[in-house]
Scaffold this motif. Structure first.
Motif, PDB file in Angstrom:
ATOM      1  N   ARG A 103       0.841  -1.210   0.000  1.00 22.04           N
ATOM      2  CA  ARG A 103       0.000   0.000   0.000  1.00 22.04           C
ATOM      3  C   ARG A 103       0.871   1.253   0.000  1.00 22.04           C
ATOM      4  NH1 ARG A 103      -4.302   2.410  -1.755  1.00 22.04           N
ATOM      5  NH2 ARG A 103      -5.326   3.748  -0.265  1.00 22.04           N
ATOM      6  N   LEU A 104       1.909   1.261   0.819  1.00 21.73           N
ATOM      7  CA  LEU A 104       2.810   2.417   0.860  1.00 21.73           C
ATOM      8  C   LEU A 104       3.509   2.606  -0.480  1.00 21.73           C
ATOM      9  CD1 LEU A 104       4.353   2.077   4.432  1.00 21.73           C
ATOM     10  CD2 LEU A 104       2.756   3.833   3.624  1.00 21.73           C
ATOM     11  N   ALA A 105       3.890   1.516  -1.116  1.00 16.99           N
ATOM     12  CA  ALA A 105       4.532   1.621  -2.430  1.00 16.99           C
ATOM     13  C   ALA A 105       3.564   2.203  -3.453  1.00 16.99           C
ATOM     14  CB  ALA A 105       5.023   0.249  -2.890  1.00 16.99           C
ATOM     15  N   GLU A 106       2.292   1.840  -3.363  1.00 17.09           N
ATOM     16  CA  GLU A 106       1.275   2.400  -4.270  1.00 17.09           C
ATOM     17  C   GLU A 106       1.114   3.899  -4.066  1.00 17.09           C
ATOM     18  OE1 GLU A 106      -2.546   0.623  -3.740  1.00 17.09           O
ATOM     19  OE2 GLU A 106      -2.098  -1.063  -5.056  1.00 17.09           O
ATOM     20  N   LEU A 107       1.103   4.307  -2.806  1.00 20.46           N
ATOM     21  CA  LEU A 107       0.873   5.723  -2.491  1.00 20.46           C
ATOM     22  C   LEU A 107       2.075   6.588  -2.852  1.00 20.46           C
ATOM     23  CD1 LEU A 107      -0.895   5.346   0.973  1.00 20.46           C
ATOM     24  CD2 LEU A 107      -1.956   5.868  -1.233  1.00 20.46           C
ATOM     25  N   GLY A 108       3.261   6.010  -2.805  1.00 17.94           N
ATOM     26  CA  GLY A 108       4.470   6.782  -3.092  1.00 17.94           C
ATOM     27  C   GLY A 108       4.826   7.677  -1.919  1.00 17.94           C
ATOM     28  N   PRO A 109       5.983   8.313  -1.998  1.00 15.75           N
ATOM     29  CA  PRO A 109       6.413   9.173  -0.894  1.00 15.75           C
ATOM     30  C   PRO A 109       5.582  10.459  -0.865  1.00 15.75           C
ATOM     31  CG  PRO A 109       7.968   9.313  -2.697  1.00 15.75           C
ATOM     32  CD  PRO A 109       6.972   8.256  -3.067  1.00 15.75           C
ATOM     33  N   PRO A 110       5.434  11.040   0.313  1.00 14.72           N
ATOM     34  CA  PRO A 110       4.731  12.320   0.400  1.00 14.72           C
ATOM     35  C   PRO A 110       5.574  13.418  -0.247  1.00 14.72           C
ATOM     36  CG  PRO A 110       5.674  11.753   2.528  1.00 14.72           C
ATOM     37  CD  PRO A 110       5.908  10.585   1.605  1.00 14.72           C
ATOM     38  N   PRO A 111       4.928  14.497  -0.644  1.00 15.95           N
ATOM     39  CA  PRO A 111       5.708  15.618  -1.202  1.00 15.95           C
ATOM     40  C   PRO A 111       6.722  16.112  -0.176  1.00 15.95           C
ATOM     41  CG  PRO A 111       3.325  16.033  -1.357  1.00 15.95           C
ATOM     42  CD  PRO A 111       3.504  14.776  -0.588  1.00 15.95           C
ATOM     43  N   ALA A 112       7.848  16.598  -0.668  1.00 19.44           N
ATOM     44  CA  ALA A 112       8.923  17.065   0.221  1.00 19.44           C
ATOM     45  C   ALA A 112       8.421  18.117   1.202  1.00 19.44           C
ATOM     46  CB  ALA A 112      10.089  17.607  -0.599  1.00 19.44           C
ATOM     47  N   SER A 113       7.423  18.905   0.825  1.00 23.97           N
ATOM     48  CA  SER A 113       6.905  19.938   1.719  1.00 23.97           C
ATOM     49  C   SER A 113       6.229  19.341   2.955  1.00 23.97           C
ATOM     50  CB  SER A 113       5.913  20.832   0.978  1.00 23.97           C
ATOM     51  OG  SER A 113       4.805  20.065   0.535  1.00 23.97           O
ATOM     52  N   GLU A 114       5.861  18.055   2.900  1.00 25.84           N
ATOM     53  CA  GLU A 114       5.198  17.402   4.032  1.00 25.84           C
ATOM     54  C   GLU A 114       6.174  16.590   4.881  1.00 25.84           C
ATOM     55  OE1 GLU A 114       1.816  15.123   2.794  1.00 25.84           O
ATOM     56  OE2 GLU A 114       1.046  16.750   1.554  1.00 25.84           O
ATOM     57  N   TRP A 115       7.431  16.527   4.506  1.00 26.24           N
ATOM     58  CA  TRP A 115       8.399  15.753   5.275  1.00 26.24           C
ATOM     59  C   TRP A 115       8.721  16.480   6.566  1.00 26.24           C
ATOM     60  CZ3 TRP A 115      12.595  13.880   1.322  1.00 26.24           C
ATOM     61  CH2 TRP A 115      12.001  13.028   0.405  1.00 26.24           C
ATOM     62  N   PRO A 116       8.892  15.743   7.644  1.00 24.13           N
ATOM     63  CA  PRO A 116       9.263  16.404   8.898  1.00 24.13           C
ATOM     64  C   PRO A 116      10.695  16.920   8.819  1.00 24.13           C
ATOM     65  CG  PRO A 116       9.282  14.019   9.156  1.00 24.13           C
ATOM     66  CD  PRO A 116       8.756  14.312   7.780  1.00 24.13           C
ATOM     67  N   SER A 117      10.957  17.990   9.544  1.00 22.76           N
ATOM     68  CA  SER A 117      12.307  18.516   9.597  1.00 22.76           C
ATOM     69  C   SER A 117      13.201  17.557  10.356  1.00 22.76           C
ATOM     70  CB  SER A 117      12.291  19.870  10.313  1.00 22.76           C
ATOM     71  OG  SER A 117      13.614  20.282  10.603  1.00 22.76           O
ATOM     72  N   THR A 118      14.413  17.402   9.895  1.00 14.95           N
ATOM     73  CA  THR A 118      15.375  16.519  10.578  1.00 14.95           C
ATOM     74  C   THR A 118      16.008  17.233  11.759  1.00 14.95           C
ATOM     75  OG1 THR A 118      17.187  17.264   9.193  1.00 14.95           O
ATOM     76  CG2 THR A 118      15.938  15.310   8.450  1.00 14.95           C
ATOM     77  N   GLY A 119      15.837  18.535  11.829  1.00 15.35           N
ATOM     78  CA  GLY A 119      16.477  19.296  12.897  1.00 15.35           C
ATOM     79  C   GLY A 119      17.942  19.563  12.624  1.00 15.35           C
ATOM     80  N   LEU A 120      18.411  19.128  11.456  1.00 13.45           N
ATOM     81  CA  LEU A 120      19.833  19.296  11.118  1.00 13.45           C
ATOM     82  C   LEU A 120      20.010  20.366  10.045  1.00 13.45           C
ATOM     83  CD1 LEU A 120      20.827  15.536  10.963  1.00 13.45           C
ATOM     84  CD2 LEU A 120      21.215  17.131  12.840  1.00 13.45           C
ATOM     85  N   GLY A 121      18.949  21.066   9.729  1.00 10.78           N
ATOM     86  CA  GLY A 121      19.053  22.109   8.721  1.00 10.78           C
ATOM     87  C   GLY A 121      19.055  21.567   7.303  1.00 10.78           C
TER      88      GLY A 121
END
Length: 179
Positions: A157-175
């Motif tokens: 299911r996750l492979a079907e959905l694909g990755p979320p847009p980069a704007s929705e990725w959480p910040s790594t806190g590393l800049g």
């Protein structure tokens, strides 16, 4: 001053019982084997191991796709039992071998030939069970290996959905933003 001998955990002490129960519970999560007796034969139904699981996935692609069509739509709950049962019936020969695989002790390089022979015998035994016995063994197999298949469906299911847009990725806190 002489050193005192270290105290060892006494497995019979009352304090050890909760530790033993916790260890057994952790082991059941890691390897949730089930034991069932059918026709005066007690068998251990094993969860497929990691490498073994890859072999299972390779060997039963059509079964996985059919089960994913039943489970993988993400409609908020498990499918009705009769729908799952219909898929099991449609793929009965595959199911017979999957169950035989799960009741055959795991193979390693030294006993691969013995594993194949034992798996054939177990598949024949599974095929000779009557309806009630077969249903009981199938239920034990699914209770042990169902989570293995559910994880595969989640991956599909996750492979079907694909990755979320980069704007929705959480910040790594590393800049930096993962790419």
């Amino acid at each position: 001053m002489p050193q005192q001998p270290r105290k060892r955990n006494n497995p019979k002490s009352p304090a050890a019982k909760p530790r033993q129960a916790a260890a057994a519970s952790e082991l059941a999560v890691l390897h949730p084997n089930g034991v069932i007796t059918i026709k005066d034969r007690t068998v251990t139904v094993r969860e497929y191991g990691w490498v073994e699981g890859m072999r299972v996935q390779s060997a039963c692609k059509e079964f996985l796709q059919a089960m994913y069509a039943v489970f993988g739509q993400g409609n908020g709950g498990p499918p009705p039992a009769h729908v799952v049962q219909a898929t099991f019936i449609e793929h009965g020969l595959t199911l017979q071998w999957l169950i035989a695989w799960a009741i055959t002790p795991a193979a390693d390089a030294d006993n691969a030939h013995q594993f194949v022979e034992a798996q054939v015998k177990n598949a024949q035994w599974v095929g000779a069970l009557n309806d009630v016995e077969g249903a009981a063994l199938m239920a034990a197999w699914w209770s042990v290996n169902g989570p293995f298949f559910i994880r595969r469906f989640q991956e599909m299911r996750l492979a079907e959905l694909g990755p979320p847009p980069a704007s929705e990725w959480p910040s790594t806190g590393l800049g930096c933003t993962p790419r």
